[in-house]
Scaffold this motif. Sequence first.
Motif, PDB file in Angstrom:
ATOM      1  N   ARG A  25      -2.628  10.496  -0.793  1.00  0.00           N
ATOM      2  CA  ARG A  25      -1.226  10.967  -0.860  1.00  0.00           C
ATOM      3  C   ARG A  25      -0.470  10.843   0.192  1.00  0.00           C
ATOM      4  O   ARG A  25      -1.019  10.519   1.426  1.00  0.00           O
ATOM      5  CB  ARG A  25      -1.635  12.287  -1.223  1.00  0.00           C
ATOM      6  N   CYS A  26       0.583  10.824   0.190  1.00  0.00           N
ATOM      7  CA  CYS A  26       1.527  10.605   1.236  1.00  0.00           C
ATOM      8  C   CYS A  26       3.217  11.486   1.327  1.00  0.00           C
ATOM      9  O   CYS A  26       3.147  11.947  -0.200  1.00  0.00           O
ATOM     10  CB  CYS A  26       2.098   8.975   1.342  1.00  0.00           C
ATOM     11  N   ASN A  27       3.362  11.848   2.334  1.00  0.00           N
ATOM     12  CA  ASN A  27       4.697  12.699   2.231  1.00  0.00           C
ATOM     13  C   ASN A  27       6.075  11.716   2.397  1.00  0.00           C
ATOM     14  O   ASN A  27       6.919  12.122   2.325  1.00  0.00           O
ATOM     15  CB  ASN A  27       4.590  13.707   3.441  1.00  0.00           C
ATOM     16  N   ILE A  28       5.903  10.389   2.525  1.00  0.00           N
ATOM     17  CA  ILE A  28       6.931   9.520   2.304  1.00  0.00           C
ATOM     18  C   ILE A  28       6.625   8.411   1.288  1.00  0.00           C
ATOM     19  O   ILE A  28       5.328   8.535   0.734  1.00  0.00           O
ATOM     20  CB  ILE A  28       7.500   9.071   3.532  1.00  0.00           C
ATOM     21  N   ARG A  29       7.654   7.469   0.958  1.00  0.00           N
ATOM     22  CA  ARG A  29       7.166   6.533  -0.214  1.00  0.00           C
ATOM     23  C   ARG A  29       7.735   5.213   0.366  1.00  0.00           C
ATOM     24  O   ARG A  29       8.513   4.687  -0.422  1.00  0.00           O
ATOM     25  CB  ARG A  29       7.960   7.003  -1.314  1.00  0.00           C
ATOM     26  N   CYS A  30       7.206   4.859   1.246  1.00  0.00           N
ATOM     27  CA  CYS A  30       7.468   3.290   1.675  1.00  0.00           C
ATOM     28  C   CYS A  30       7.507   2.351   0.626  1.00  0.00           C
ATOM     29  O   CYS A  30       6.624   2.091  -0.048  1.00  0.00           O
ATOM     30  CB  CYS A  30       6.715   2.816   2.910  1.00  0.00           C
ATOM     31  N   PHE A  31       8.716   1.469   0.325  1.00  0.00           N
ATOM     32  CA  PHE A  31       8.779   0.839  -0.634  1.00  0.00           C
ATOM     33  C   PHE A  31       7.370  -0.502  -0.544  1.00  0.00           C
ATOM     34  O   PHE A  31       7.081  -0.851  -1.752  1.00  0.00           O
ATOM     35  CB  PHE A  31      10.027   0.051  -1.163  1.00  0.00           C
ATOM     36  N   TYR A  32       7.064  -0.756   0.421  1.00  0.00           N
ATOM     37  CA  TYR A  32       6.150  -1.882   0.776  1.00  0.00           C
ATOM     38  C   TYR A  32       4.822  -1.534   0.435  1.00  0.00           C
ATOM     39  O   TYR A  32       3.843  -2.260   0.608  1.00  0.00           O
ATOM     40  CB  TYR A  32       6.490  -2.687   2.069  1.00  0.00           C
ATOM     41  N   CYS A  33       4.455  -0.181   0.041  1.00  0.00           N
ATOM     42  CA  CYS A  33       3.324   0.318  -0.023  1.00  0.00           C
ATOM     43  C   CYS A  33       3.238   1.207  -1.222  1.00  0.00           C
ATOM     44  O   CYS A  33       2.009   0.850  -2.083  1.00  0.00           O
ATOM     45  CB  CYS A  33       2.872   1.529   1.260  1.00  0.00           C
ATOM     46  N   MET A  34       4.030   2.098  -1.571  1.00  0.00           N
ATOM     47  CA  MET A  34       3.991   2.821  -2.709  1.00  0.00           C
ATOM     48  C   MET A  34       4.797   2.772  -3.891  1.00  0.00           C
ATOM     49  O   MET A  34       6.031   2.328  -3.378  1.00  0.00           O
ATOM     50  CB  MET A  34       3.947   4.173  -2.307  1.00  0.00           C
ATOM     51  N   THR A 101      -0.913   6.982  11.582  1.00  0.00           N
ATOM     52  CA  THR A 101      -0.080   8.017  10.940  1.00  0.00           C
ATOM     53  C   THR A 101       1.304   7.822  10.817  1.00  0.00           C
ATOM     54  O   THR A 101       1.926   6.808  11.641  1.00  0.00           O
ATOM     55  CB  THR A 101      -0.269   9.385  11.641  1.00  0.00           C
ATOM     56  N   ASN A 102       1.951   8.213   9.711  1.00  0.00           N
ATOM     57  CA  ASN A 102       3.469   7.960   9.640  1.00  0.00           C
ATOM     58  C   ASN A 102       4.303   8.808  10.750  1.00  0.00           C
ATOM     59  O   ASN A 102       5.336   8.751  10.862  1.00  0.00           O
ATOM     60  CB  ASN A 102       4.193   7.966   8.305  1.00  0.00           C
ATOM     61  N   GLY A 103       3.201   9.880  11.320  1.00  0.00           N
ATOM     62  CA  GLY A 103       4.169  10.587  12.353  1.00  0.00           C
ATOM     63  C   GLY A 103       4.853  11.744  12.063  1.00  0.00           C
ATOM     64  O   GLY A 103       5.344  12.698  12.777  1.00  0.00           O
TER      65      GLY A 103
HETATM   66 FE1  SF4 Z   1       2.700   6.452   3.278  1.00  0.00          FE
HETATM   67 FE2  SF4 Z   1       4.539   4.817   4.080  1.00  0.00          FE
HETATM   68 FE3  SF4 Z   1       1.819   5.045   5.130  1.00  0.00          FE
HETATM   69 FE4  SF4 Z   1       2.147   4.038   2.893  1.00  0.00          FE
HETATM   70  S1  SF4 Z   1       2.729   2.971   4.495  1.00  0.00           S
HETATM   71  S2  SF4 Z   1       0.809   5.567   3.285  1.00  0.00           S
HETATM   72  S3  SF4 Z   1       3.921   5.089   2.082  1.00  0.00           S
HETATM   73  S4  SF4 Z   1       3.636   6.490   5.165  1.00  0.00           S
END
Ligand code: SF4
Length: 333
Positions: A25-34, A101-103
Motif C-alpha cells: 500500500r502507499c499514500n501517494i500514486r507515482c505514475f512510474y510505479c502504481m 520511504t517517500n517521506g
Molecule cells: Fe508509493 Fe511512489 Fe514509493 Fe511507488 S514509488 S511505493 S507510488 S511512493
Amino acid sequence: MNKPTPLIDSHGRIHTSLRISITDRCNIRCFYCMPAENVKFRPRDEILTYEEIARFASVAARLGINRLRITGGEPLIRNDLAGLIKRLSAIPGIDDIALTTNGVLLTEQAAALKNAGLQRLNVSLDTLDDDVFFRLSRRRGIDQIIAGIQQANKLGFDKIRLNAIAIKSITEQEIVPLATFARQHDLELRFIEFMPLDADDQWQRQQVLTGDEIKNILETAFCELLPVTRDDASQPAVDFQFSDNQGRIGFINPLSQPFCHHCNRIRITAEGQLRNCLFSTTEWDVRQLLRNKGSDDELETLIRSCVSGKNAAHGIDSDSFIKPQRAMYQIGG
Ligand code: SF4
Ligand code: SAM
C-alpha cells in the motif's frame, strides 16, 4: 557450530543483502510505479506479520545476510514500524538496517525509527515543486516531505540519501534544484534511471534519462564531478564528488550501466514471496512455509534455491526480456 556456507549463486556472487517489503500500500500514486486508481492491494491476512518477517530474517542472517533494507509500497504507513526495526536490530549477524520511504510521514516517525536502531534512510524526492510533485505522484504534499527530510537531518542518522527518478522530458528541470537543495543541506543525492516496472506498462526505452546525461547537466550548472572510489563493489550507484567539495551525487544506472555482475541482493515481497532480482519471473513461497510449520532448515533450502536460480543479468535490452508481472510497488524497490 560450523559456519554455514555463504549464499553464493551459480555466477559466483555472494548474497549478503535482503530487501524486505512490508506493504504494497502507499499514500501517494507515482505514475512510474502504481496505477492511478483501482489499485488491487493484497488482503491484509496475506501480508507477512512482523513475527514472520523477523523469523525469516533470522534464518537469512544465519546464511550470511547482514544488511537489511525495509521498503514497500510505503513502509511508514504500516503500524509500529519502529517495533519491527527494533526486532530486526536484535537479530545476531544483522549489522545494518536501512529504510526507503517517500517521506510523507517522516516528520512524525523519524525520532522513533532512529531510537529503534535505524541507521540509514533513503528518501525519494523527485522534485521540490508541489505542482510537479502532483503530476508525478497524483497527490499533494511536497512540503511535508521536505519537513520530514529536515527533521531526520537534525536527528543525525548515519546517512540520509535522496533518491530522484530520472525520466526523459519529465524530470530534467528538477535536476539542478534538487542538487542545489542536497548541497545546501549536506545530503547525498542519487538519480535512478526509469525501469520497466510501472504498473501502467507505459515504459519505453527512449524515456530513460541516463546518468551521463544528468552528469552533463550538473557539470554545466555547477562544476566538474570527480569520480569517487567505491568502498563497496556491490553498491548499485556510481558516485561523484563536486570539484568545489560541496557534496556528492550518485547515479543508479540499471539501463545504461547495468550493475548485475556485482549484485548481492535478494528481496521478499510483502506477502512473503522471495525473489532473486527486481526482474525475477520466478518466486519462492516463504509465506507458505512459515504458515505450515516449516522448519528453519526448510527455509534455508528455499533461500538457497532462490539464490542459486538467479540469472546473470536482468536482460532488459535483450529480445528475450520478459517484464515481471509485478509493478515496483508490489515488489519493493
Ligand atoms: Fe508509493 Fe511512489 Fe514509493 Fe511507488 S514509488 S511505493 S507510488 S511512493
Ligand atoms: N514508497 C517508498 C519510496 O517511494 O521511497 C519505497 C518504495 S519505492 C517502490 C522505492 C523506490 O523505487 C523509489 O525511490 C522510487 O522512485 C523507485 N521506483 C519506483 N518505480 C520505479 C521505476 N519504474 N523505475 C525506477 N525506480 C522506480
